[in-house]
Design a protein around this motif. Sequence first.
Motif, PDB file in Angstrom:
ATOM      1  N   ARG A  21       9.636  88.685  38.205  1.00  0.00           N
ATOM      2  CA  ARG A  21       8.290  88.768  38.610  1.00  0.00           C
ATOM      3  C   ARG A  21       7.670  87.693  37.370  1.00  0.00           C
ATOM      4  NH1 ARG A  21       6.076  91.872  41.771  1.00  0.00           N
ATOM      5  NH2 ARG A  21       4.056  92.333  40.347  1.00  0.00           N
ATOM      6  N   VAL A  22       6.933  86.673  37.939  1.00  0.00           N
ATOM      7  CA  VAL A  22       6.695  85.776  37.266  1.00  0.00           C
ATOM      8  C   VAL A  22       5.209  85.376  37.488  1.00  0.00           C
ATOM      9  CG1 VAL A  22       9.031  84.724  36.653  1.00  0.00           C
ATOM     10  CG2 VAL A  22       7.435  83.711  38.561  1.00  0.00           C
ATOM     11  N   PRO A  23       4.431  85.026  36.534  1.00  0.00           N
ATOM     12  CA  PRO A  23       3.054  84.488  36.695  1.00  0.00           C
ATOM     13  C   PRO A  23       3.162  82.962  37.352  1.00  0.00           C
ATOM     14  CG  PRO A  23       3.179  85.033  34.508  1.00  0.00           C
ATOM     15  CD  PRO A  23       4.722  84.943  35.075  1.00  0.00           C
ATOM     16  N   ALA A  24       2.243  82.525  38.256  1.00  0.00           N
ATOM     17  CA  ALA A  24       2.197  81.313  39.179  1.00  0.00           C
ATOM     18  C   ALA A  24       2.293  80.410  38.097  1.00  0.00           C
ATOM     19  CB  ALA A  24       0.963  81.287  39.891  1.00  0.00           C
ATOM     20  N   ARG A  25       1.748  80.323  36.893  1.00  0.00           N
ATOM     21  CA  ARG A  25       2.192  79.019  36.029  1.00  0.00           C
ATOM     22  C   ARG A  25       3.305  79.166  35.342  1.00  0.00           C
ATOM     23  NH1 ARG A  25      -3.646  78.890  32.988  1.00  0.00           N
ATOM     24  NH2 ARG A  25      -2.719  81.126  32.644  1.00  0.00           N
ATOM     25  N   ARG A  26       4.280  80.083  35.268  1.00  0.00           N
ATOM     26  CA  ARG A  26       5.545  80.199  34.434  1.00  0.00           C
ATOM     27  C   ARG A  26       6.351  78.977  34.842  1.00  0.00           C
ATOM     28  NH1 ARG A  26       6.220  83.773  31.190  1.00  0.00           N
ATOM     29  NH2 ARG A  26       6.737  85.540  32.224  1.00  0.00           N
ATOM     30  N   LEU A  27       6.654  78.177  33.912  1.00  0.00           N
ATOM     31  CA  LEU A  27       7.729  77.189  33.995  1.00  0.00           C
ATOM     32  C   LEU A  27       9.054  77.760  34.325  1.00  0.00           C
ATOM     33  CD1 LEU A  27       6.562  74.618  31.290  1.00  0.00           C
ATOM     34  CD2 LEU A  27       5.835  74.656  33.705  1.00  0.00           C
ATOM     35  N   LEU A  28       9.789  76.943  35.210  1.00  0.00           N
ATOM     36  CA  LEU A  28      11.173  77.229  35.477  1.00  0.00           C
ATOM     37  C   LEU A  28      12.124  77.110  34.204  1.00  0.00           C
ATOM     38  CD1 LEU A  28      13.499  77.766  37.209  1.00  0.00           C
ATOM     39  CD2 LEU A  28      13.846  75.337  37.565  1.00  0.00           C
ATOM     40  N   SER A  29      11.645  76.405  33.227  1.00  0.00           N
ATOM     41  CA  SER A  29      12.590  76.686  31.808  1.00  0.00           C
ATOM     42  C   SER A  29      12.190  78.016  31.380  1.00  0.00           C
ATOM     43  CB  SER A  29      12.060  75.646  31.039  1.00  0.00           C
ATOM     44  OG  SER A  29      10.583  75.418  30.589  1.00  0.00           O
ATOM     45  N   ASP A  30      10.970  78.222  31.254  1.00  0.00           N
ATOM     46  CA  ASP A  30      10.611  79.608  30.557  1.00  0.00           C
ATOM     47  C   ASP A  30      11.307  80.863  31.491  1.00  0.00           C
ATOM     48  OD1 ASP A  30       9.073  78.446  28.357  1.00  0.00           O
ATOM     49  OD2 ASP A  30       7.355  78.493  29.574  1.00  0.00           O
ATOM     50  N   ALA A  31      11.331  80.752  32.848  1.00  0.00           N
ATOM     51  CA  ALA A  31      11.807  81.789  33.584  1.00  0.00           C
ATOM     52  C   ALA A  31      13.052  81.942  33.312  1.00  0.00           C
ATOM     53  CB  ALA A  31      11.361  81.438  35.009  1.00  0.00           C
ATOM     54  N   LEU A  32      14.033  80.775  33.217  1.00  0.00           N
ATOM     55  CA  LEU A  32      15.495  80.767  32.973  1.00  0.00           C
ATOM     56  C   LEU A  32      15.611  81.642  31.684  1.00  0.00           C
ATOM     57  CD1 LEU A  32      16.448  77.222  34.199  1.00  0.00           C
ATOM     58  CD2 LEU A  32      16.981  79.619  35.234  1.00  0.00           C
ATOM     59  N   ARG A  33      14.935  81.249  30.565  1.00  0.00           N
ATOM     60  CA  ARG A  33      15.084  81.476  29.143  1.00  0.00           C
ATOM     61  C   ARG A  33      14.689  82.788  28.813  1.00  0.00           C
ATOM     62  NH1 ARG A  33      16.852  78.136  25.595  1.00  0.00           N
ATOM     63  NH2 ARG A  33      15.701  79.313  23.657  1.00  0.00           N
ATOM     64  N   HIS A  34      13.492  83.207  29.243  1.00  0.00           N
ATOM     65  CA  HIS A  34      12.792  84.440  28.897  1.00  0.00           C
ATOM     66  C   HIS A  34      12.688  85.562  29.902  1.00  0.00           C
ATOM     67  CE1 HIS A  34      11.422  82.394  25.499  1.00  0.00           C
ATOM     68  NE2 HIS A  34      10.657  81.327  26.405  1.00  0.00           N
ATOM     69  N   ASP A  35      12.796  85.411  31.265  1.00  0.00           N
ATOM     70  CA  ASP A  35      12.944  86.224  32.321  1.00  0.00           C
ATOM     71  C   ASP A  35      14.407  86.596  32.664  1.00  0.00           C
ATOM     72  OD1 ASP A  35      10.027  86.669  32.501  1.00  0.00           O
ATOM     73  OD2 ASP A  35       9.936  84.621  33.456  1.00  0.00           O
ATOM     74  N   LEU A  36      15.223  85.554  32.796  1.00  0.00           N
ATOM     75  CA  LEU A  36      16.524  85.725  33.200  1.00  0.00           C
ATOM     76  C   LEU A  36      17.555  85.735  32.056  1.00  0.00           C
ATOM     77  CD1 LEU A  36      16.499  83.603  36.496  1.00  0.00           C
ATOM     78  CD2 LEU A  36      16.081  86.172  36.204  1.00  0.00           C
ATOM     79  N   GLY A  37      16.979  85.394  30.696  1.00  0.00           N
ATOM     80  CA  GLY A  37      18.023  85.380  29.680  1.00  0.00           C
ATOM     81  C   GLY A  37      19.053  84.298  29.597  1.00  0.00           C
ATOM     82  N   LEU A  38      18.728  83.298  30.311  1.00  0.00           N
ATOM     83  CA  LEU A  38      19.781  82.161  30.249  1.00  0.00           C
ATOM     84  C   LEU A  38      19.133  81.093  29.423  1.00  0.00           C
ATOM     85  CD1 LEU A  38      20.347  81.942  34.184  1.00  0.00           C
ATOM     86  CD2 LEU A  38      22.124  82.682  32.466  1.00  0.00           C
ATOM     87  N   THR A  39      19.561  81.156  27.910  1.00  0.00           N
ATOM     88  CA  THR A  39      19.073  80.290  27.028  1.00  0.00           C
ATOM     89  C   THR A  39      19.844  78.985  26.721  1.00  0.00           C
ATOM     90  OG1 THR A  39      20.074  81.653  25.327  1.00  0.00           O
ATOM     91  CG2 THR A  39      18.066  82.464  25.691  1.00  0.00           C
ATOM     92  N   GLY A  40      20.724  78.792  27.596  1.00  0.00           N
ATOM     93  CA  GLY A  40      21.428  77.502  27.495  1.00  0.00           C
ATOM     94  C   GLY A  40      20.577  76.313  27.831  1.00  0.00           C
ATOM     95  N   THR A  41      19.350  76.538  28.754  1.00  0.00           N
ATOM     96  CA  THR A  41      18.635  75.510  28.755  1.00  0.00           C
ATOM     97  C   THR A  41      17.798  75.400  27.795  1.00  0.00           C
ATOM     98  OG1 THR A  41      18.650  75.972  31.498  1.00  0.00           O
ATOM     99  CG2 THR A  41      16.519  74.849  30.636  1.00  0.00           C
ATOM    100  N   HIS A  42      17.583  74.487  27.227  1.00  0.00           N
ATOM    101  CA  HIS A  42      16.607  73.937  26.047  1.00  0.00           C
ATOM    102  C   HIS A  42      15.632  73.295  26.395  1.00  0.00           C
ATOM    103  CE1 HIS A  42      20.335  73.856  23.426  1.00  0.00           C
ATOM    104  NE2 HIS A  42      20.050  75.354  23.878  1.00  0.00           N
ATOM    105  N   VAL A  43      14.386  73.699  25.618  1.00  0.00           N
ATOM    106  CA  VAL A  43      13.073  72.941  25.832  1.00  0.00           C
ATOM    107  C   VAL A  43      12.824  71.984  24.575  1.00  0.00           C
ATOM    108  CG1 VAL A  43      10.589  73.448  26.243  1.00  0.00           C
ATOM    109  CG2 VAL A  43      12.327  74.871  27.194  1.00  0.00           C
ATOM    110  N   GLY A  44      12.572  70.681  24.813  1.00  0.00           N
ATOM    111  CA  GLY A  44      12.192  69.718  23.843  1.00  0.00           C
ATOM    112  C   GLY A  44      10.984  69.501  23.720  1.00  0.00           C
ATOM    113  N   CYS A  45      10.640  68.385  24.546  1.00  0.00           N
ATOM    114  CA  CYS A  45       9.239  67.765  24.435  1.00  0.00           C
ATOM    115  C   CYS A  45       8.122  68.654  25.207  1.00  0.00           C
ATOM    116  CB  CYS A  45       9.274  66.393  24.804  1.00  0.00           C
ATOM    117  SG  CYS A  45       9.959  66.374  26.619  1.00  0.00           S
ATOM    118  N   GLU A  46       8.519  69.166  26.192  1.00  0.00           N
ATOM    119  CA  GLU A  46       7.717  69.921  27.122  1.00  0.00           C
ATOM    120  C   GLU A  46       6.698  69.154  27.883  1.00  0.00           C
ATOM    121  OE1 GLU A  46       6.526  74.147  25.946  1.00  0.00           O
ATOM    122  OE2 GLU A  46       6.504  73.282  24.005  1.00  0.00           O
ATOM    123  N   HIS A  47       7.501  67.797  28.086  1.00  0.00           N
ATOM    124  CA  HIS A  47       6.418  66.713  28.784  1.00  0.00           C
ATOM    125  C   HIS A  47       7.495  66.064  29.886  1.00  0.00           C
ATOM    126  CE1 HIS A  47       3.203  67.126  26.494  1.00  0.00           C
ATOM    127  NE2 HIS A  47       3.704  67.246  25.157  1.00  0.00           N
TER     128      HIS A  47
END
Length: 163
Positions: A21-47
């Motif tokens: 269950r995610v807000p409309a503005r949740r980025l896929l990277s954040d959903a993977l990492r924070h909502d699904l616990g898959l922290t292998g996807t890294h976030v660098g520049c956010e651009h």
Amino acid sequence: MTQEERHEITLVVNGVARQARVPARRLLSDALRHDLGLTGTHVGCEHGVCGCCTVLLDGEPVRSCLTFAVTVDGRELTTVEGLAGPGGMSPVQRAFAECHGLQCGFCTPGFLCTVTAFLRDNPSPTDDDVIEGISGNLCRCTGYQNIVKAVHRAAELMAEESE
């Protein structure tokens, strides 16, 4: 203050249907990492410039830091955690390890996903093909020579497996 509306999404991640269950503005990277616990996807520049957050969406590389999670509801994702097969590391992962194509490892998940799709589409690349194929991923540690070697080695390993 009102709470932001959340949307139920289902993603097939690494072959397993997962719901969040995610807000409309949740980025896929954040959903993977924070909502699904898959922290292998890294976030660098956010651009979308560095490629660290690259995952495969229906087999194609995408920047998960530029993709809203709600837009991929019902689609198939492969993260770095899903690249390995039942026998262990994928040929791309083995090649990066053998050829020292990683140092700090921060950019590695994005490179692994990018190269997996690249070699699927171009199984016998030239040096120029490899350089072009990885041009959307940045590494601050390796100088790229060993990454290029790793891509060629992965192509060899994949060819050996298909014989």
